[in-house]
Design an enzyme around this catalytic site. Structure first.
Site, mmCIF file in Angstrom:
data_model
loop_
_atom_site.group_PDB
_atom_site.id
_atom_site.type_symbol
_atom_site.label_atom_id
_atom_site.label_comp_id
_atom_site.label_asym_id
_atom_site.label_seq_id
_atom_site.Cartn_x
_atom_site.Cartn_y
_atom_site.Cartn_z
ATOM 1 N N GLN A 252 0.831 -1.195 0.000
ATOM 2 C CA GLN A 252 0.000 0.000 0.000
ATOM 3 C C GLN A 252 0.876 1.260 0.000
ATOM 4 O OE1 GLN A 252 -3.265 -0.038 -0.422
ATOM 5 N NE2 GLN A 252 -3.536 2.183 -0.312
ATOM 6 N N ALA A 273 -5.488 5.207 -0.150
ATOM 7 C CA ALA A 273 -5.310 5.256 1.302
ATOM 8 C C ALA A 273 -3.841 5.294 1.694
ATOM 9 C CB ALA A 273 -5.977 4.053 1.939
ATOM 10 N N ASP A 287 -11.197 -5.334 -5.336
ATOM 11 C CA ASP A 287 -11.578 -4.460 -6.442
ATOM 12 C C ASP A 287 -11.988 -5.350 -7.607
ATOM 13 O OD1 ASP A 287 -10.876 -2.261 -4.912
ATOM 14 O OD2 ASP A 287 -8.843 -2.143 -5.742
ATOM 15 N N GLU A 336 -16.371 4.728 -5.439
ATOM 16 C CA GLU A 336 -15.599 3.609 -6.002
ATOM 17 C C GLU A 336 -16.530 2.426 -6.248
ATOM 18 O OE1 GLU A 336 -12.083 2.427 -3.898
ATOM 19 O OE2 GLU A 336 -11.122 4.378 -4.104
ATOM 20 N N HIS A 339 -14.969 -1.195 -5.643
ATOM 21 C CA HIS A 339 -14.376 -1.674 -4.387
ATOM 22 C C HIS A 339 -15.470 -2.274 -3.492
ATOM 23 C CE1 HIS A 339 -11.479 -1.056 -0.831
ATOM 24 N NE2 HIS A 339 -12.645 -1.264 -0.225
HETATM 25 N N1 DAL Z 1 -8.937 2.920 -2.827
HETATM 26 C C1 DAL Z 1 -9.066 2.633 -1.432
HETATM 27 C C2 DAL Z 1 -9.601 3.793 -0.677
HETATM 28 C C3 DAL Z 1 -7.755 2.206 -0.859
HETATM 29 O O1 DAL Z 1 -6.724 2.697 -1.316
HETATM 30 O O2 DAL Z 1 -7.763 1.433 0.069
HETATM 31 ZN ZN ZN Z 2 -10.195 -1.016 -3.413
#
Ligand code: DAL
Ligand code: ZN
Ligand code: ZN
Length: 374
Positions: A252, A273, A287, A336, A339
């Site tokens: 992430q 995020a 997703d 989104e 998601h």
């Molecule tokens: N797109 C979602 C908010 C994430 O990055 O977890």
């Molecule tokens: Zn997502």
């Protein structure tokens, strides 16, 4: 001429009845069997005399037509300072055939049972409590049985947001109910950097890319639900593809840093995020896209046949569209449609029905007692 005949007949009948009653051990003027040991019940006019213990009017007996547990739904939560939400009492109302109702909670012969004693237990007086291990989204029923009739009360476990967060030495708000299928992770509630779910598996669904990747993983229960969702899609002629599931903190971080570099921090934060604040790290999000928009994760997916199908059917398998249109101020993210987030069947259905976000579910939700309208 006929009168004397009738009188004679009456006299004979009276004598016969008297003889019969004497033989039966009664006397005509004293209809009660004074001896309580008399075994036979004697039917006389409108009364039933049963061994002289009771005398019941011979009109329709008043019986119970329906039992009711009140409330019909209980939401319980672990202790929070100043409040005890782990326990609640249910009462039992008997609705009778004559239209009256009576509180029979204290009747000894009531049998209370729990549908799942790992979630909630109930004592003989209708005191319900949830167990130490009960988790948000868990639900069961409390049942009462009396004279062949039963009634149920739904028990729902719901933690408040306040009691599932702690502040670390750096002032970061860390989520404490990490393993909860209804865990709330957002811009105010982070996961510890080293959190990795311990039940990640790869769901048996089509992916938009080949090869081995952590992004193909989900927590077991969510993965199984995803398989069912995709099976239903296929049966309906809808082509869905999984694009991105579990992402570690470090993955992430790479994604977020890239988005900041290419779009600037302010814009990146609308859809991406911070590491530690992504639902993808929970292993409960996936997703989804489709060939019709070339597997892109774009708002336009929401207007495709597949996107609409997903929004309609996800709740039936325990998933919600986590960032709905028009809720940016509450969720912290732009719409989104791709998601989806596993929260379990009950919460997914309730949120969809009420058009609520996960944040609103818990905010509304300082544990409340819902009472049926009576
Ligand atoms: N797109 C979602 C908010 C994430 O990055 O977890
Ligand atoms: Zn997502
Ligand atoms: Zn009632």
């Amino acid at each position: 001429m006929t009168t004397p005949y009738i009188q004679r007949t009456r006299i004979i009948a009276a004598i016969l009845i008297t003889v019969m009653l004497i033989l039966a051990g009664c006397s005509p003027g004293k209809p009660t069997g004074a001896n309580p040991a008399d075994p036979p019940a004697v039917i006389e006019q409108n009364h039933t005399i049963e061994n002289d213990h009771s005398r019941i009017e011979d009109k329709p007996a008043v019986t119970i037509s329906r039992l009711e547990l009140i409330p019909s739904e209980l939401t319980l939560s672990p202790n929070v300072p100043g409040q005890d939400q782990r326990f609640a009492n249910v009462t039992v109302t008997a609705h009778k055939t004559d239209g009256t109702e009576e509180d029979i909670t204290r009747i000894e012969q009531l049998v209370f049972t729990s549908g799942d004693s790992e979630i909630a237990v109930v004592d003989s007086e209708g005191r319900v409590s949830i167990t130490e291990t009960a988790k948000t989204g868990d639900h069961t029923v409390i049942r009462v049985e009396y004279e062949g009739r039963t009634a149920e009360c739904a028990v729902i476990v719901k933690y408040s947001l306040e009691e599932t967060v702690t502040t670390n030495a750096e002032g970061v708000s860390l989520v404490t109910n990490l393993a909860d299928h209804a865990v709330v992770v957002n811009k105010q509630r982070s996961l510890p950097a080293d959190y990795v779910p311990n039940d990640l598996i790869q769901p048996d669904v089509p992916f938009s890319f080949a090869g081995k990747s952590e992004k193909k993983l989900m927590r077991e229960q969510a993965a199984r639900a995803l398989e069912q969702l995709f099976k239903k899609a296929e049966a309906d002629g809808i082509q869905l593809y999984a694009v991105s599931g579990y992402r570690s903190y470090s993955t992430q971080k790479i994604i977020f840093d890239y988005n900041v570099q290419t779009q600037g921090e302010e814009e990146a934060r609308r859809f991406s995020a911070h590491p530690g604040q992504s639902e993808h790290q929970t292993g409960l999000a996936m997703d989804i896209s489709s060939p019709s928009i070339h597997f892109a994760l774009e708002e336009a997916f929401g207007d495709t046949e597949e996107g609409r199908w997903l929004a309609d059917h996800a709740p039936d398998f325990g998933f919600i569209i986590r960032y709905p249109e028009g809720k940016e101020a509450i969720t912290g993210y732009a719409y989104e449609p791709w998601h989806i987030r596993y929260v379990g069947l009950r919460i997914a259905r309730e949120l969809t029905e009420k058009q609520m976000t996960l944040e609103q579910y818990f905010e509304s939700g300082f544990p409340v007692l819902k009472q049926e309208n009576r």
